[in-house]
Design an enzyme around this catalytic site. Structure first.
Site, PDB file in Angstrom:
ATOM      1  N   SER A 175       0.871  -1.166   0.000  1.00 60.97           N
ATOM      2  CA  SER A 175       0.000   0.000   0.000  1.00 60.97           C
ATOM      3  C   SER A 175       0.909   1.217   0.000  1.00 60.97           C
ATOM      4  CB  SER A 175      -0.928   0.000   1.216  1.00 60.97           C
ATOM      5  OG  SER A 175      -1.969   0.937   1.005  1.00 60.97           O
ATOM      6  N   GLU A 176       0.618   2.165  -0.890  1.00 61.64           N
ATOM      7  CA  GLU A 176       1.603   3.194  -1.207  1.00 61.64           C
ATOM      8  C   GLU A 176       1.827   4.200  -0.085  1.00 61.64           C
ATOM      9  OE1 GLU A 176      -1.210   2.653  -2.843  1.00 61.64           O
ATOM     10  OE2 GLU A 176      -2.231   4.510  -3.441  1.00 61.64           O
TER      11      GLU A 176
END
Lengths: 219, 233, 233, 219
Positions: free
Chosen positions: D46-47
């Site tokens: 997840s960025e």
């Protein structure tokens, strides 16, 4: 009397200010750490990846995972931090290090420095010197005033390939403390105890400004 | 969990071919991938372009690959203290490209961060600037520098878990995390592979996504290049 | 040791003046400098340009500075879920510049790493590319992006020692380390200041050299924006 | 019969390969994590700064310091790693993430995607979408085939401001699986169980290639 290496280091140490982060090059600059004035807190950065560098380890406590940029075994003080080389040079380029002390082969009167290459000799490389001199706002050069042949290392223009352009702010030699004012050249601030202004003038090839009485260094 | 472990150093260097560009972690002799270097030597791959801050010493570190003439070109910031290196360079058997240490680090980091090029002030006005674009930012000239393009990266960490998460110790970290990020195939060797879940996820220096092959080194000499001590009082 | 501790949040925001550009760490409401935001609100500084990935929510986070009209411009990647923000933007009382999240992060990192500009593929061919230099590397077009130039950075960490070394927890790390690197004056607030020497020097996320002022926050609400759970079986 | 959201996610999950790192966008893409095929190991990035993202926490175990890019509370699996946003987007730009699944408002038959802005409506921002689509080599779009007005979202050219150019490789809708070949347009690969090729043709505005018998999806 001209200073010895420790004397040069001791004089440079007087330039330290409370709260500064400092990068010391190999050779005389390394000795500066031995003369931190009382009441001054500074932290030493070594560009291979440590802030809060301490003294050499006790004999038998050397750690191959703990060295400085000169590949010497060192220690880490409480509050030290280790980091990678990108972050290390990041903090150097972003001017978070307040003082950089370097050796040099030549310095010119506009602040150029040559300290990495002698044509015709085996080149060892610039290491981190080019990054340091390109970014540091406050660079003091620690070096001998003349080379082994007796020729001045304070020139009007460097004869050797340079490491950086117009970056040196101050030079401390065994004879003198000099500021560099790119407009006027080397500005003589102090002379070593017992060293005459005439000797400094004779051994400085670049433009030299001597204004009024030049005091002796206090060590 | 994506398991990155391979059997040993020989398996880890599979696919390394003559003429490739390879990154080697380490600063001086600290944090160098000793076991991968030995495996490359054993494999006999030739004409390598090696990117490493230093070139080892006679008989240790990258000196071992210079001895066997496996290196065509060294890209480094400092190559002192190596007689064999000097002989090869002066005889023209070895190409050498010297670049500033911070630029070397940033070119690795850029490769691992998908940044093809960036500007740095280092080297402006010097030989290093020859042929490079100069651009002024905030009144100060900078050089355009490019990310490295390397087939393999060999790095050495202290500990890893099977997922390839790496943790370094002391200043042995140096170029290793950056080169780990930069390799198309990154081979990490470590002193110890610990069980999954035993590394604190807050304290991973290189997430396993950057590591393709992982092995525990058989032996680490961890030679000290410049032993300096205080005598005990 | 260089001691970075200041008495409290009010002292920590000394020197913040109208019209300055300020970086605020955090992603969503996670890892935001709650106490510094409160102190900026109390100080009443106006016309701020705020760089923050998000703009908070109504009544919390940067929403508190929008409420008081202290923000002239927001530079963010995503500003949803904030009615006051929407009202101010539509009425023209608030300027907004939207930039890709990765570019936002890298522009902070660049500022803290002395890299004035770099190339990234993000945004090529879109509105974001308008007015920007395009250059092709490896056959792919990239945009030239510049480092942020910010007077202050307000970041929130989990723990610090008195020297300003910071450690983050979980995904509350996000933009905080990058903004800490980027501030001309970086103010770090933490949940706990631990004694010097009690943080492992291998596990410092932000070395103290980047931190100018440090204080322990008086209270952390740590509000959750989007609570998602699995029902217990 | 057209698929529901879970059906779309389930079909996309069949594209997962062992050893892949995967970034899932908000909405339908998030559901893909619920359908990882047996024997396949993947890790979710997840960025905002995590690799090794796990499921939502048990009720009462939510941690404000542990969220995903949709600001949802999550958990971390053994072997997870947290990192800052620069490293996170570094691994995205350096193409270390093998698959990116995103929602979209429009996709064009040369692979352009529009998913961040509707002129005249309040703009919320692109978040990390522009970085993801500019760098990812393997992008699957998960979306409805038509918008609420019944107009095709698979176009010859996007009408909305685009997020990225020529980047989408595959589209999975409630009706069909389509590859994008920039030379030829949407290439129909599979249809949802019971959905006719005619319906897909009718609802696809961009160039559409239908070659031979089109099999039904296997879910």
């Amino acid at each position: 009397m001209a200073l010895d290496k420790n004397g040069i280091a001791q004089r440079i140490a007087q330039e330290l200010r409370d709260g500064w982060y400092v990068n010391l090059g190999i050779g005389i600059p390394t000795l500066v750490a031995n003369y931190i004035p009382q009441g001054i807190n500074v932290e030493f950065q070594s560009e291979n990846g440590i802030l809060g560098m301490g003294p050499f380890p006790w004999e038998g406590e050397e750690d191959p995972d703990l060295i400085n940029a000169g590949k010497q075994t060192i220690t880490a003080l409480p509050g030290a931090a280790f980091f990678d080389s990108a972050l290390s040079f990041g903090m150097i380029r972003a001017q978070k290090v307040q003082l950089t002390v370097l050796g040099a082969m030549e310095v010119s009167d506009n602040g150029d420095i040559a300290n990495w290459k002698i044509p015709g000799k085996m080149v060892k490389g610039m290491g981190g010197a080019m990054d340091l001199v390109a970014s540091a706002e406050n660079i003091i050069v620690a070096m001998q005033h003349t080379n082994p042949k007796g020729e001045s290392k304070l020139l009007s223009a460097c004869t050797l390939p340079i490491t950086g352009v117009g970056c040196v702010k101050k030079v401390v030699t065994e004879l003198a403390v000099l500021d560099i004012d790119p407009e006027r050249g080397f500005v003589l601030l102090e002379r070593a105890p017992g060293v005459s202004v005439e000797e400094i003038v004779a051994k400085t090839a670049g433009r030299l400004v001597v204004n009024g009485e030049i005091p002796e260094m206090k060590l | 969990m994506i398991d990155k472990r391979v059997a040993n150093a020989d398996v880890a260097v599979t696919g390394l071919e003559d003429g490739m560009t390879v990154l080697f972690g380490g600063f001086g002799l600290s944090g160098i991938p000793e076991n991968a270097i030995a495996a490359v030597r054993k494999r006999g791959t030739r004409n390598l372009t090696c990117v490493s801050n230093n070139a080892g010493v006679d008989g240790f570190g990258l000196g071992l690959l210079l001895e066997t003439r496996q290196v065509k070109k060294m890209i480094s910031s400092y190559v002192g203290e190596n007689a064999e290196f000097e002989r090869l360079m002066l005889s023209g058997e070895l190409e050498v490209e010297l670049i500033p240490q911070g630029t070397l680090a940033e070119r690795c980091r850029a490769a691992g961060a998908g940044i093809p090029a960036f500007y740095t002030p280092a080297g402006y006005g010097t030989e290093v600037a020859e042929g490079k674009e100069v651009r002024v930012f905030n009144g100060k000239p900078h050089l355009l520098e490019h990310a490295f393009d390397a087939s393999f990266a060999f790095v050495k960490a202290w500990k890893a878990d099977p997922a390839g998460n790496l943790v370094f110790r002391g200043t042995a970290r140096n170029f290793n995390p950056l080169m780990a990020m930069a390799g198309k195939i990154t081979v990490a060797e470590v002193e110890e592979i610990v069980p999954l879940g035993s590394l604190d996820p807050n304290h991973i220096h290189v997430p396993g996504i950057f590591v393709h092959r992982l092995f525990q080194g058989e032996h680490y000499e961890k030679r000290i290049e410049n032993r300096t001590v205080r005598p005990r009082p």
